[in-house]
Design an enzyme around this catalytic site. Structure first.
Site, PDB file in Angstrom:
ATOM      1  N   GLU A  77      58.671  63.324  27.499  1.00  0.00           N
ATOM      2  CA  GLU A  77      58.212  64.462  28.435  1.00  0.00           C
ATOM      3  C   GLU A  77      59.088  65.201  29.495  1.00  0.00           C
ATOM      4  O   GLU A  77      59.819  65.808  30.103  1.00  0.00           O
ATOM      5  CB  GLU A  77      56.785  64.119  29.266  1.00  0.00           C
ATOM      6  CG  GLU A  77      55.934  63.500  28.408  1.00  0.00           C
ATOM      7  CD  GLU A  77      54.759  64.932  28.020  1.00  0.00           C
ATOM      8  OE1 GLU A  77      55.536  65.891  28.616  1.00  0.00           O
ATOM      9  OE2 GLU A  77      54.059  64.570  27.162  1.00  0.00           O
ATOM     10  N   SER A 334      11.714  22.913  42.796  1.00  0.00           N
ATOM     11  CA  SER A 334      11.878  21.095  43.473  1.00  0.00           C
ATOM     12  C   SER A 334      13.042  21.448  43.731  1.00  0.00           C
ATOM     13  O   SER A 334      14.087  20.208  43.268  1.00  0.00           O
ATOM     14  CB  SER A 334      11.682  19.931  42.007  1.00  0.00           C
ATOM     15  OG  SER A 334      10.375  20.444  41.691  1.00  0.00           O
TER      16      SER A 334
END
Length: 765
Positions: A77, A334
């Site tokens: 690019e 518990s």
């Protein structure tokens, strides 16, 4: 240069600077104010929250992208990107010449900086638009270093559909981070922004491959012919674009906490998270409708959360998918018992083998029962914790004090939610309060961190918040007790807990509304919750059969290391103790040591057995026997010479549960005839209607025999037990009807609140 020209030049520069300040480039903070991505610790996107245009974008730095992609991008690019000031005049002149010769645009001559300018502020493909783009590119170069301009491209370049940036494209199309792109993949994503709608690899793989090969041809001089040839051989295969959706409720939670951040880095491990979610999903087929699950995995060393599943299936609204059960306050069942026994150790109330009474008891009107509705009689602290027995836990809490227990938990970082206006009471230890999974898991880390609990951390920069839950010695003892087994270990081959070094506890809330399992290894603490978020019951769902198998599977999948050897801290030592007194064996005469047990003691002390709740007097007493007959006597009724005998007394509530050998050693003999008016502790309560050794026969093929259980001499309420299982509690003047459906021998026991009892054995044929 003349003064006028210098002034004109200065004015022009001033005008340019003023224009730059008045019309700054639209940097990303304003371009995408609401776009966010939540990522795992390795950068894997967990969930993306699009901006107002529903764009998926994963901001990245240059060092988070494959160097091959950066090379391909710059070479294809803008090969002079690192040197030009934002505009390449030679590229612009070339583009203008091509336009003049061909009559249309052949190349735009745009640099990467100009492309970033157009991405941030779209302009028309006209001469004024190009001039505006050039001006914006120059502004960007003045404001930002090259690396940041490149990062803007890496994060915002259009990649087809709602995807922007190389990371989003790599994740969506290729299923991998941009850091791991191959040469072929790097070339593919380099060319994609040129025509993102036409080159999408998931829709147009042939076009995408042709464009990729064009990029590879440009890079042959840089990468070499062999590398490019291999890259050309890779087919273009892209997966269907899907939004990342790992830990969705967790990501939503952090998004609400940090709404302004574009990228939220977390402590989650993407692999562990995926494994946990798959395990939860695999169990949905066997769960009833509306049942959800939650799981949390915390690294003990750092308190960083590695996996967070707030619901069973984020896509299933029928299972309350959007309700985060990691944060929901629920009854813990518990699961608080390990903390109770650990704190009682620190308070000097117990050691690991202290004698407790698992029998029907009334605590100021509160009458707890066990999950299986049966009782075991004499049990140790270790046995009570491993088997999750309720009555012994309430007995210990009664000695420690509910309010102090809740206060100590709060000091240790675990806050309990009580009903509005309620004060802590004995039901707290059986689920009479509420906690969330996050707090519970944080508290359990204390068992692996020398008694220090911690708040789970979700962000790498979150401060570490620690609190002392219990002493290092107490934490060691409780973990040793939990690792030695329990109900689950007996159902799994070889005992997973002892073999893998996992200490865990289960819990089930009242009405089967919540099933819990929390476990600790050297590396992780894991918590699991199963239930219906709306609080409706799930009969038959309890921690041991629903939550704990999932817990063990998670540990097996994420923690394959062998447990490290552990040595007791200096405050802990093994010792022999004696029942019923609970003292060190070396301090107890042999005749008073009815049972010897191996215990862990803390700080060199062995607390004695709790005082008898039903009968006053010392646990050690002197009894008198007739020297000739050996029968029991008193001074006022002895006919001959008496001899004194030292005795150790078991708690009155446990005497009906003693085996024959222990009864002979623990209970005094019968009274001599001359002292027949004296009352034995067990005297005064008598089963009537059936006699010891009686045989009950079924009438042919008729119904199961039903006996009328009745006793005389009791006070207040009578508790009836058959083979240790409570079958009823009735007023002292009433009978209880009980069926005996199976043939066999049965032991029937009756007790009253004063500790008196009677027992008979019958046979049913």
């Amino acid at each position: 240069m003349s003064l006028q020209r210098r002034l004109a030049l200065a004015a022009a520069l001033g005008a340019l600077l003023l224009a730059d300040q008045l019309f700054p480039p639209p940097l990303p903070g304003r371009a995408a104010p609401h776009a966010q991505v939540v990522v795992a610790r390795d950068g894997t996107p967990l969930r993306a929250f699009p901006d107002r245009a529903h764009i998926w974008r994963h901001p990245v730095r240059v060092d988070e992208v494959s160097p091959r992609y950066v090379e391909a991008l710059v070479a294809y690019e803008d090969r002079f990107f690192w040197w030009h000031p934002g505009v390449n005049p030679f590229a612009l002149l070339r583009a203008a010449g091509q336009w003049a010769i061909n009559g249309h645009i052949v190349s735009g001559g745009s640099t990467l900086t100009m492309q970033v300018a157009r991405i941030l502020e779209p302009t028309p493909h006209t001469l004024p638009g190009k001039l505006r783009q050039i001006a914006r590119a120059l502004q960007l170069e003045l404001r930002l270093p090259k690396s940041e301009i490149l990062e803007l491209y890496l994060s915002f370049a259009p990649m087809g559909g709602v995807l922007e940036g190389v990371e989003a494209a790599s994740r969506a199309y290729l299923g991998k981070p941009a850091k791991r792109l191959t040469e072929s993949e790097a070339a593919l994503l380099t060319v994609l922004p040129q025509a993102p709608s036409l080159l999408r690899p998931d829709r147009y793989p042939q076009r995408a491959q042709q464009a990729r090969d064009k990029v590879l041809a440009r890079l042959e001089s840089r990468w070499g012919a062999a590398v490019v040839a291999d890259a050309r051989q890779e087919p273009v295969i892209a997966q269907t674009v899907r939004e990342p959706l790992l830990a969705p409720l967790f990501a939503e939670r952090l998004r609400r906490q940090r709404p302004r951040e574009r990228r939220i880095d977390t402590t989650l491990d993407a692999g562990v998270q995926s494994t946990v979610e798959q395990m939860l999903a695999s169990r949905l087929v066997v769960l009833p409708p509306r049942v959800s699950m939650a799981a949390l995995v915390v690294d003990n060393a750092t308190l960083e959360v590695r996996a967070y599943a707030g619901s069973a299936d984020f896509t299933d609204s029928a299972r309350f998918s959007h309700v985060d059960m990691v944060q929901a306050a629920r009854s813990p069942g518990s699961t608080l018992k390990p903390f109770l026994y650990g704190l009682a150790l620190d308070e000097g109330l117990i050691h690991s083998e202290s004698l407790l009474a698992d029998v029907p008891q009334s605590f100021a009107g509160y009458q707890p029962g066990n999950f299986q509705a049966n009782f075991s009689g004499p049990v140790s602290v270790s046995e009570a914790l491993q088997s999750s027995l309720n009555v012994p836990a309430v007995e210990v809490l009664d000695r420690l004090g509910p309010q102090r227990f809740v206060a100590l938990l709060r000091r240790g970082g675990l806050k309990l939610e009580l009903p509005r206006g309620a004060a802590p009471n004995l039901s707290v230890i059986l689920g009479g309060a509420a906690v969330d999974l996050e707090g519970l898991v944080g508290a359990y880390t204390a068992l692996a961190r020398g008694g220090v609990s911690g708040k789970p951390r979700y962000l790498p920069d979150a401060p570490q918040e620690d609190a002392r839950m219990m002493s290092e010695g107490a934490a060691f003892i409780i973990r040793e007790v939990l690792e030695s087994g329990g109900p689950l270990a007996r159902t799994i081959e070889n005992g997973v807990g002892a073999r893998r070094g996992i200490a865990w506890k289960t819990g089930t809330s009242f009405g089967f509304r919540d099933a819990w399992a929390v476990g600790v290894s050297d590396r992780y603490t894991v918590g699991v919750w199963v239930g219906r978020p709306d609080g409706t019951p799930n009969p038959g769902f309890f921690g041991a059969n629903i939550a704990s198998p999932l817990l063990v599977d998670i540990f097996s999948a994420i923690d394959d290391g062998l447990p490290l050897p552990r040595t007791p801290p200096a405050s802990v030592a093994p010792a022999k103790i004696c029942w019923p007194l609970g003292l060190l064996a070396q301090a107890v005469p042999p005749e008073l040591c009815h049972q010897e047990r191996s215990a862990w003691i803390l700080n060199g002390t062995a607390p004695p057995t709790f005082p008898d709740r039903l009968r006053g007097g010392s646990a050690r007493y002197t009894d008198y026997r007739d020297a000739a007959s050996g029968l029991r006597v008193r001074a006022n009724c002895a006919a001959g010479e008496m001899r004194a005998v030292d005795m150790a007394r078991w708690p009155a509530a446990l005497e009906p549960w003693l085996n024959a050998a222990t009864r002979r050693q623990a209970l005094p003999p019968s009274w001599a005839p001359a002292c027949s008016g004296a009352q034995a502790p067990e005297g005064g309560l008598k089963i009537v209607g059936i006699s010891d050794g009686e045989t009950i026969r079924r009438a042919g093929n008729g119904p199961a025999p039903e006996l009328r259980l009745e006793a005389r001499g009791g006070q207040a309420e009578l508790v009836w037990l058959v083979d240790g299982r409570q079958v009823g509690r009735v007023p002292a003047n009433r009978a209880l009807l009980q069926k005996f459906a199976e043939a066999g021998r049965y032991r029937i026991t009756v007790m009253d609140d004063a500790g008196r009892f009677d027992r008979v054995e019958i046979s049913v044929r």
